[in-house]
Design a protein around this motif. Structure first.
Motif, short mmCIF file in Angstrom:
data_model
loop_
_atom_site.label_atom_id
_atom_site.label_comp_id
_atom_site.label_asym_id
_atom_site.label_seq_id
_atom_site.Cartn_x
_atom_site.Cartn_y
_atom_site.Cartn_z
N VAL A 299 0.85 -1.19 0.00
CA VAL A 299 0.00 0.00 0.00
C VAL A 299 0.88 1.23 0.00
N THR A 300 0.50 2.21 -0.82
CA THR A 300 1.16 3.51 -0.82
C THR A 300 0.10 4.58 -0.76
N LEU A 301 0.29 5.55 0.15
CA LEU A 301 -0.56 6.74 0.18
C LEU A 301 0.23 7.90 -0.41
N PHE A 302 -0.47 8.73 -1.19
CA PHE A 302 0.12 9.89 -1.84
C PHE A 302 -0.62 11.15 -1.41
N ASN A 303 0.09 12.27 -1.43
CA ASN A 303 -0.56 13.56 -1.23
C ASN A 303 -0.94 14.15 -2.58
N GLN A 304 -1.45 15.37 -2.57
CA GLN A 304 -1.93 16.02 -3.78
C GLN A 304 -0.81 16.34 -4.77
N ARG A 305 0.43 16.27 -4.35
CA ARG A 305 1.58 16.49 -5.24
C ARG A 305 2.15 15.16 -5.76
#
Length: 154
Positions: free
Chosen positions: A129-135
């Motif tokens: 699992v990877t979470l990303f921000n808006q960038r």
């Protein structure tokens, strides 16, 4: 609602995208006030005295936000019905601070499935699992390990 997704239906390489969710400042402070009351999660002034520079979400809050986004998506797809819960998380990493106003999204990819030798009614699924921000910067990675129900015998 979709048909349930049982252990036999899950294969390495299967992927799910989930989110987005925007991080709320009051929720960051409320979570920290109750569960992770380090000053840089509670106060801009305290956070300004650290390498963060401004208030940041607790990593544990970030995990809770992951669960909210992930479960929202899997319940739409019929994956929840066969879930038997988690048994752990390997390689959990908080890569970047999550700040109020950030918009998070995530991806999960199945990396391993193992039939249980002692419990034929379930199998074990590992995912990356990877979470990303808006960038599109990764803010969290982990490998959750979950138990999934096998298809019922007719």
């Amino acid at each position: 609602m979709s048909e349930p997704i049982y252990f036999e239906d899950v294969k390495p390489g299967d992927r799910i995208d989930f989110g987005p969710l925007t991080v709320d400042r009051e929720e960051v402070i409320g979570f920290a006030g109750q569960y992770d009351f380090q000053p840089f999660h509670l106060s801009d002034e305290a956070a300004a005295e650290t390498h963060f520079g401004s208030i940041v979400a607790s990593g544990w809050h970030t995990l809770a936000l992951y669960m909210k986004m992930f479960l929202t998506e899997v319940q739409k797809r019929g994956w929840q019905e066969a879930s038997l819960g988690g048994i752990g998380i390997d390689e959990l990493r908080w890569l970047r601070p999550v700040r109020p106003g950030d918009t998070l999204r995530g991806t999960g990819e199945v990396i391993e499935t193992t039939a249980s030798r002692s419990r034929p009614e379930m199998g074990i699924v590992k995912s990356k699992v990877t979470l990303f921000n808006q960038r599109d910067e990764a803010v969290l990675t982990m490998i959750p390990i979950t138990m999934t129900r096998t298809r019922p015998v007719a």
